[in-house]
Design a protein around this motif. Structure first.
Motif, PDB file in Angstrom:
ATOM      1  N   ALA A  79      50.823 -51.320  29.091  1.00 36.73           N
ATOM      2  CA  ALA A  79      49.552 -51.234  28.365  1.00 36.73           C
ATOM      3  C   ALA A  79      48.440 -50.587  29.179  1.00 36.73           C
ATOM      4  O   ALA A  79      47.506 -51.260  29.620  1.00 36.73           O
ATOM      5  CB  ALA A  79      49.106 -52.624  27.896  1.00 36.73           C
ATOM      6  N   ILE A 126      52.616 -53.781  19.759  1.00 36.26           N
ATOM      7  CA  ILE A 126      51.306 -53.133  19.846  1.00 36.26           C
ATOM      8  C   ILE A 126      50.682 -52.934  18.464  1.00 36.26           C
ATOM      9  O   ILE A 126      49.453 -52.939  18.331  1.00 36.26           O
ATOM     10  CB  ILE A 126      51.393 -51.788  20.586  1.00 36.26           C
ATOM     11  N   THR A 136      46.828 -53.450  20.072  1.00 38.38           N
ATOM     12  CA  THR A 136      46.840 -52.580  21.242  1.00 38.38           C
ATOM     13  C   THR A 136      47.076 -51.117  20.857  1.00 38.38           C
ATOM     14  O   THR A 136      46.691 -50.209  21.602  1.00 38.38           O
ATOM     15  CB  THR A 136      47.928 -53.033  22.233  1.00 38.38           C
ATOM     16  N   ARG A 145      44.607 -48.137  21.277  1.00 37.17           N
ATOM     17  CA  ARG A 145      44.396 -47.360  22.498  1.00 37.17           C
ATOM     18  C   ARG A 145      45.090 -46.006  22.436  1.00 37.17           C
ATOM     19  O   ARG A 145      44.849 -45.152  23.285  1.00 37.17           O
ATOM     20  CB  ARG A 145      44.932 -48.135  23.715  1.00 37.17           C
ATOM     21  N   ASN A 167      49.300 -56.636  17.491  1.00 38.35           N
ATOM     22  CA  ASN A 167      48.246 -57.261  18.299  1.00 38.35           C
ATOM     23  C   ASN A 167      47.030 -56.359  18.495  1.00 38.35           C
ATOM     24  O   ASN A 167      46.072 -56.736  19.174  1.00 38.35           O
ATOM     25  CB  ASN A 167      48.777 -57.725  19.660  1.00 38.35           C
TER      26      ASN A 167
END
Length: 241
Positions: free
Chosen positions: A96, A20, A25, A28, A23
């Motif tokens: 995710a 995460i 992510t 979030r 990339n």
């Protein structure tokens, strides 16, 4: 739980953090400044796991120590059940979940950004037919700027749609550290056909502030007249800071 299983879970957890963090992510969950810490934490977990695995492989090649290792694992098996909890953050990362949206805005409807200790002195807005602003900056300027710099200006805001009762809002969630402390900043939209906008859809809206609508009674949620609205993809970083 056997040492092999513990090591595998540690690899998975460290690998999930690296995934995460690399990339994007992770945005979030936390602010961009936390990326380096996530990479470091994930790398340390993976290194520790591989060191432990290597040590166990070397030890297993020595027959006189195999029995001792087995006895050690059997003797502490009851105390290692909690290690299975490591699988929970791994599952959370790989599943995710999406960024917070309309539900978080409505559940926190009574919470607003704290007022400043004294009136802000806002600089004049730059020239141009349409000015891009963060929702947080727009809300603060509408609430505390006594010079009326937003009056008669076209401002483009990016956010997601949130409906509450018969009202439609353009909202963003602001965070101080991570998604756990997120709070909504929003503007109330005034115009035709707003009820047909789909909740949690991301849009760019050109709006005009309605002077006098950002008050204590409205919890400093300004009302704006919408002159144009277009759907856009969710930005890589959905939060404001």
């Amino acid at each position: 739980m056997k040492r092999e299983t513990q090591n595998i879970l540690l690899v998975l957890l460290g690998g999930a953090l690296l995934k995460i963090a690399l990339n994007g992510t992770y945005l979030r969950y936390v602010k961009p400044g936390q990326q380096a810490w996530l990479i470091a934490a994930g790398a340390i977990m993976v290194v520790i796991a591989f060191v432990s695995i290597t040590r166990d492989v070397i030890t297993a090649r020595k027959p006189d120590q195999v029995a001792a290792i087995d006895d050690h694992d059997h003797g502490h098996g009851i105390q290692s059940h909690s290690t299975w909890l490591l699988i929970l953050p791994v599952l959370a990362v790989f599943l995710a979940p999406p960024a917070l949206g309309e539900d978080a805005v409505n559940r926190a409807a009574g919470r607003t950004p704290p007022p400043p200790s004294e009136e802000y002195s806002f600089p004049a807005l730059p020239a141009g037919d349409v000015i891009d602003q963060r929702v947080m900056d727009f809300v603060e300027r509408a609430a505390w700027d006594k010079a009326g710099t937003l009056n008669d200006r076209n401002i483009r805001l990016t956010g997601f749609i949130a409906h509450n009762d018969n009202s439609t809002y353009l909202a963003r969630l602001a965070i101080g550290c991570c998604a756990a402390d997120a709070y909504p900043v929003k503007v109330k939209l005034d115009g035709q056909g707003l009820g047909t906008l789909v909740s949690d859809t991301w849009v760019k809206a050109v709006v005009r502030y309605q002077p006098g609508t950002s008050t204590k009674e409205s919890r400093h949620v300004p009302t704006v007249t919408v002159t144009d609205v277009q759907s856009v993809p969710e930005p890589p970083d959905p939060y404001e800071y």
